[in-house]
Write a protein that holds these residues in place. Structure first.
Motif, short mmCIF file in Angstrom:
data_model
loop_
_atom_site.label_atom_id
_atom_site.label_comp_id
_atom_site.label_asym_id
_atom_site.label_seq_id
_atom_site.Cartn_x
_atom_site.Cartn_y
_atom_site.Cartn_z
N GLY A 105 0.81 -1.20 0.00
CA GLY A 105 0.00 0.00 0.00
C GLY A 105 0.85 1.26 0.00
N VAL A 106 0.34 2.28 -0.67
CA VAL A 106 0.99 3.59 -0.72
C VAL A 106 0.32 4.56 0.24
N ALA A 107 -1.00 4.57 0.23
CA ALA A 107 -1.76 5.49 1.08
C ALA A 107 -3.23 5.10 1.08
N SER A 108 -3.95 5.63 2.03
CA SER A 108 -5.39 5.49 2.06
C SER A 108 -6.02 6.63 1.28
N LEU A 109 -7.24 6.42 0.81
CA LEU A 109 -8.01 7.49 0.16
C LEU A 109 -9.04 8.06 1.12
N GLY A 110 -8.99 7.60 2.37
CA GLY A 110 -9.93 8.10 3.37
C GLY A 110 -10.76 6.97 3.94
N SER A 111 -11.53 7.29 4.97
CA SER A 111 -12.41 6.31 5.61
C SER A 111 -13.86 6.67 5.31
N PHE A 112 -14.60 5.70 4.79
CA PHE A 112 -16.00 5.89 4.41
C PHE A 112 -16.81 4.68 4.83
N PRO A 113 -18.02 4.88 5.35
CA PRO A 113 -18.88 3.72 5.58
C PRO A 113 -19.45 3.22 4.26
N LEU A 227 -4.53 3.00 -2.17
CA LEU A 227 -3.65 3.02 -3.34
C LEU A 227 -2.45 2.13 -3.07
N TYR A 228 -1.97 1.41 -4.09
CA TYR A 228 -0.82 0.55 -3.88
C TYR A 228 0.01 0.45 -5.16
N ALA A 229 1.25 -0.03 -4.98
CA ALA A 229 2.21 -0.06 -6.09
C ALA A 229 3.21 -1.19 -5.88
N TYR A 320 1.94 -4.62 5.00
CA TYR A 320 1.38 -4.50 3.66
C TYR A 320 1.25 -3.05 3.17
N PHE A 321 1.92 -2.11 3.87
CA PHE A 321 2.06 -0.73 3.40
C PHE A 321 3.53 -0.36 3.39
N PHE A 322 3.94 0.41 2.39
CA PHE A 322 5.31 0.92 2.37
C PHE A 322 5.49 1.94 3.50
#
Length: 331
Positions: A105-113, A227-229, A320-322
């Motif tokens: 993983g690179v980053a989150s796009l936010g938290s949403f229900p 997001l991931y790479a 599982y995140f950089f």
């Protein structure tokens, strides 16, 4: 933005160019407000701006796909550099590429229900689902919606029954699923979606109701879409990578401070037909958090390992995140 469907994805993959030198980034996203960070970054050219600060002229290319399987295929083929999909697809590809491409993983796009919406009057909870129900979601088994539904089934009937509801699910892009639920009269009488599609369904069809909330399954607010790479892209393009994560952080700050402008950006960039007031309500929802640091993802990872969906057991979300300063406060 180039839009691709699963049917034409093979053409894209066949035409994929080999890895490029520093200064090019190809991003795949899907549908919904969950990709607002990328919309803002595109509208304000934040990746390009951050790149110039680092002395790199960055060319940004964007594709739109549907479903974690298609996104993962595109990433592994070399057709894209940054994948946008759910935590479920991330964990799947992280597990399968460990020791090889080493996708993280690179980053989150936010938290949403995320809501599982049904129009079947006999269905109040997932325990009421039957052969008469067809639940649309972006990718059967692999998508984060599918994984959360499996997690809910395991909590309801035990881990051995985690796949109990899979037979009622069907792969369908969010826009098509929402249209079916709103119109009614098709075999699709349920949709495990994301904003704004779930809110549009609830507003437009009086028979639509929430039968499952992802936050209830996951034990609180969580980053469902990320997001991931590959490790190769990150290592070979350090300045481009750094510019990308800095742009995401800047976009998150903008959305938090200027929800009105963010709503206008989404409408302008996505060209989605969404009521602006409904969109603002989603962005301002206190349960929504536009943060690049992943939130509450480890529980799902533990579940997937426990039921054998992934073979490698992560010790924490950091597996599982950089490592990156902008996501240091993750979970």
């Amino acid at each position: 933005m180039l839009r691709l469907t699963a049917a034409v994805l093979a053409l894209s993959l066949a035409a994929a160019a080999p890895a490029q030198a520093e200064g090019r980034i190809r991003i795949a996203e899907q549908f919904g407000v969950v990709y607002l960070l990328l919309n803002v970054a595109q509208d304000q050219q934040l990746i390009e701006k951050q790149g110039k600060k680092l002395g790199v002229d960055i060319t940004v290319e964007r594709l739109q796909l549907s479903g974690g399987s298609a996104v993962n295929d595109a990433l592994l083929s070399g057709a894209i550099d940054i994948a946008g999909a759910g935590v479920g697809p991330l964990l799947t590809i992280w597990d399968r590429t460990n020791g090889k491409q080493n996708v993280k993983g690179v980053a989150s796009l936010g938290s949403f229900p995320y809501y599982l919406v049904s129009t079947n009057p006999k269905v109040k909870t997932i325990a009421d689902l039957s052969e008469k129900d067809r639940i649309a979601l972006p990718a059967v088994t692999v998508s984060v919606q599918s994984r959360i539904l499996q997690y809910a089934a395991a909590k309801q009937w035990g881990d051995k029954e985690f796949a109990r509801l899979d037979k009622f699910t069907q792969t369908l892009p969010h826009p098509d699923a929402a249209a079916a639920v709103i119109a009614g009269g098709t075999e699709i009488n349920g949709h495990f979606g994301n904003p704004p599609f779930q809110e549009q369904e609830l507003a437009a069809n009086p028979n639509a109701r929430i039968i499952l909330n992802s936050y209830d399954v996951l034990g609180g607010p969580s980053s469902a879409t990320v997001l991931y790479a590959t490790e190769k892209f990150r290592n070979e393009n350090p300045k481009t990578y750094r510019a990308f994560t800095a742009a995401l952080a800047e976009a998150a700050q903008y959305i938090t401070k200027n929800p009105e402008g963010a709503a206008d950006t989404y409408l302008r960039v996505s060209k989605a037909k969404v009521d602006r007031d409904l969109l603002l309500k989603i962005i301002k929802n206190p349960q929504v958090n536009f943060s690049v640091a992943p939130q509450n993802t480890y529980g799902l990872a533990q579940f997937l390992y426990r039921v054998g969906a992934i073979k490698k057991q992560p010790a924490s979300w950091r597996d599982y995140f950089f490592e990156d300063p902008v996501i240091a406060a993750g979970s």
